[in-house]
Design a protein around this motif. Structure first.
Motif, PDB file in Angstrom:
ATOM      1  N   ILE A  96     -12.317  -5.894  10.315  1.00 21.43           N
ATOM      2  CA  ILE A  96     -11.991  -4.539   9.868  1.00 21.43           C
ATOM      3  C   ILE A  96     -10.724  -4.076  10.553  1.00 21.43           C
ATOM      4  O   ILE A  96     -10.586  -4.143  11.766  1.00 21.43           O
ATOM      5  CB  ILE A  96     -13.139  -3.577  10.180  1.00 21.43           C
ATOM      6  N   THR A  97      -9.781  -3.604   9.739  1.00 22.51           N
ATOM      7  CA  THR A  97      -8.533  -3.083  10.274  1.00 22.51           C
ATOM      8  C   THR A  97      -8.803  -1.815  11.062  1.00 22.51           C
ATOM      9  O   THR A  97      -9.557  -0.962  10.634  1.00 22.51           O
ATOM     10  CB  THR A  97      -7.568  -2.789   9.126  1.00 22.51           C
ATOM     11  N   GLY A  98      -8.199  -1.683  12.211  1.00 20.63           N
ATOM     12  CA  GLY A  98      -8.440  -0.525  13.063  1.00 20.63           C
ATOM     13  C   GLY A  98      -8.026   0.765  12.394  1.00 20.63           C
ATOM     14  O   GLY A  98      -7.064   0.805  11.644  1.00 20.63           O
ATOM     15  N   TYR A 103      -8.125  -1.098   5.178  1.00 17.16           N
ATOM     16  CA  TYR A 103      -6.905  -1.894   5.349  1.00 17.16           C
ATOM     17  C   TYR A 103      -5.740  -0.952   5.594  1.00 17.16           C
ATOM     18  O   TYR A 103      -5.606   0.071   4.929  1.00 17.16           O
ATOM     19  CB  TYR A 103      -6.618  -2.709   4.084  1.00 17.16           C
ATOM     20  N   SER A 104      -4.856  -1.326   6.516  1.00 12.70           N
ATOM     21  CA  SER A 104      -3.693  -0.508   6.852  1.00 12.70           C
ATOM     22  C   SER A 104      -2.412  -1.277   6.575  1.00 12.70           C
ATOM     23  O   SER A 104      -2.264  -2.420   7.023  1.00 12.70           O
ATOM     24  CB  SER A 104      -3.724  -0.101   8.328  1.00 12.70           C
ATOM     25  N   CYS A 105      -1.490  -0.655   5.841  1.00 13.50           N
ATOM     26  CA  CYS A 105      -0.191  -1.281   5.570  1.00 13.50           C
ATOM     27  C   CYS A 105       0.771  -0.205   5.085  1.00 13.50           C
ATOM     28  O   CYS A 105       0.558   0.983   5.345  1.00 13.50           O
ATOM     29  CB  CYS A 105      -0.319  -2.425   4.557  1.00 13.50           C
ATOM     30  N   ASN A 106       1.805  -0.612   4.382  1.00 16.75           N
ATOM     31  CA  ASN A 106       2.769   0.329   3.823  1.00 16.75           C
ATOM     32  C   ASN A 106       3.010   0.000   2.354  1.00 16.75           C
ATOM     33  O   ASN A 106       2.722  -1.113   1.895  1.00 16.75           O
ATOM     34  CB  ASN A 106       4.103   0.256   4.575  1.00 16.75           C
ATOM     35  N   ARG A 131       3.205  -2.059  -4.899  1.00 12.29           N
ATOM     36  CA  ARG A 131       3.067  -3.333  -4.173  1.00 12.29           C
ATOM     37  C   ARG A 131       2.917  -3.022  -2.691  1.00 12.29           C
ATOM     38  O   ARG A 131       3.686  -2.269  -2.114  1.00 12.29           O
ATOM     39  CB  ARG A 131       4.299  -4.213  -4.386  1.00 12.29           C
ATOM     40  N   TYR A 132       1.881  -3.627  -2.073  1.00 14.23           N
ATOM     41  CA  TYR A 132       1.656  -3.435  -0.647  1.00 14.23           C
ATOM     42  C   TYR A 132       2.493  -4.402   0.184  1.00 14.23           C
ATOM     43  O   TYR A 132       2.852  -5.486  -0.282  1.00 14.23           O
ATOM     44  CB  TYR A 132       0.197  -3.735  -0.273  1.00 14.23           C
ATOM     45  N   THR A 133       2.710  -4.042   1.446  1.00 15.77           N
ATOM     46  CA  THR A 133       3.140  -5.038   2.413  1.00 15.77           C
ATOM     47  C   THR A 133       1.943  -5.957   2.690  1.00 15.77           C
ATOM     48  O   THR A 133       0.797  -5.643   2.343  1.00 15.77           O
ATOM     49  CB  THR A 133       3.625  -4.382   3.711  1.00 15.77           C
ATOM     50  N   SER A 134       2.192  -7.087   3.326  1.00 18.77           N
ATOM     51  CA  SER A 134       1.196  -8.165   3.376  1.00 18.77           C
ATOM     52  C   SER A 134      -0.056  -7.839   4.176  1.00 18.77           C
ATOM     53  O   SER A 134      -1.088  -8.506   4.018  1.00 18.77           O
ATOM     54  CB  SER A 134       1.836  -9.434   3.933  1.00 18.77           C
ATOM     55  N   ALA A 135      -0.020  -6.815   5.027  1.00 10.63           N
ATOM     56  CA  ALA A 135      -1.178  -6.509   5.870  1.00 10.63           C
ATOM     57  C   ALA A 135      -2.400  -6.067   5.063  1.00 10.63           C
ATOM     58  O   ALA A 135      -3.535  -6.215   5.527  1.00 10.63           O
ATOM     59  CB  ALA A 135      -0.814  -5.446   6.895  1.00 10.63           C
TER      60      ALA A 135
END
Length: 283
Positions: A14-16, A171-174, A194-198
């Motif tokens: 799990i992403t923090g 999930y956390s990204c940009n 489109r998400y960044t890969s995280a």
């Protein structure tokens, strides 16, 4: 697609979700520079789990507390099967149930739909259900407020969280950018995120709200990713630019924007596809 689940999947890390605490500046002369807005703490509150997908209880900027609560998920999560290309479903009877989650991801109630208000996989990938209860009743009984759908186009570079009620995972990204046309099998979606890969979303995360961490509002709904590096096939969407050039990004995931939805709902959370500014596909 981050398709409805058909098999057991490996467990996920799990992403923090932590947000750095604000730190007081030492006493000194006043700083007149504008301060960046603090990030909103994003939790599971207001998200829902479906039998095979994720979703969220949503409201629009002009919704009233007394309005029937709506649930947002993907078009391809519809219980009667994937809508065909070009198909738009409205006002279809439904008795689908949703597990309402609190901030910790614990199920606190079962909500029930009485209507599929809108569903399509054309240009976008959304299903919106009307439930048998109101926002006020949910708040009174469980202390949970709906997520607000932003009416503004999302911005590249924005920090986001994709909140899966099915997997109880955030999930956390940009936002990496926007895709002119995203093609998967027989379906084509316009102006996809489109998400960044995280944000390595998987099956069961379909329908998860994509939340702007600065505003706390929903800016998209998670729906797909290229799993195997194939070109424009089911589970392997490809990007098509305005000149017809095709790009395949294996391992990258996508969402469909939701800012166009609020203009299509009027007083009482009533769908009106002929309302001024409404650009959702029509039947």
């Amino acid at each position: 697609m981050n398709k409805p689940l058909v098999a057991a999947l490996a467990s996920l890390a799990i992403t923090g979700m932590g947000v750095a605490p604000a730190v007081a500046a030492p006493a000194a002369k006043a700083d007149a520079r504008p301060k960046a807005a603090a990030a909103v703490t994003v939790t599971f509150a207001g998200t829902v789990s479906l039998s095979n997908c994720s979703g969220s209880v949503i409201r629009f900027p002009n919704s009233a507390d007394s309005d029937p609560a709506l649930v947002l998920t993907n078009g391809h999560c519809l219980e009667t099967g994937f809508p065909d290309p070009g198909e738009v479903i409205t006002n279809q009877s439904s008795s689908r149930t949703f597990g309402l989650l609190n901030s910790a991801g614990t199920k606190v109630a079962t909500l029930r739909a009485n209507r599929v208000v809108y569903s399509t996989m054309t240009d976008t990938d959304v299903t919106i259900y009307r439930t048998t209860t109101t926002y006020a009743a949910i708040k009174s009984s469980y202390g949970i407020s709906p997520l607000t759908v932003s009416s503004a186009h999302p911005v590249a570079g924005t920090a986001i969280k994709v909140v899966s009620g099915y997997w109880k995972t955030i999930y956390s990204c940009n936002i990496d950018g926007f895709v002119y046309r995203l093609k998967e099998g027989d379906w084509t979606w316009k102006d996809s995120v489109r998400y960044t890969s995280a944000c390595d979303t998987i099956g069961g995360t379909s329908g998860s709200p994509v939340i702007d961490t600065a505003s706390g509002q929903v800016v998209a709904v998670n729906n797909t990713g290229n799993e195997d590096g194939q070109r424009c096939t089911v589970d392997n969407p490809c990007e098509v630019d305005a000149n017809g050039n095709v790009t395949v990004r294996q391992g990258i995931n996508y969402a469909e924007e939701t800012y166009i939805i609020p203009a299509c709902f009027t007083t009482g959370n009533v769908l009106n596809l002929n309302a001024s500014g409404c650009t959702l596909p029509k039947p």
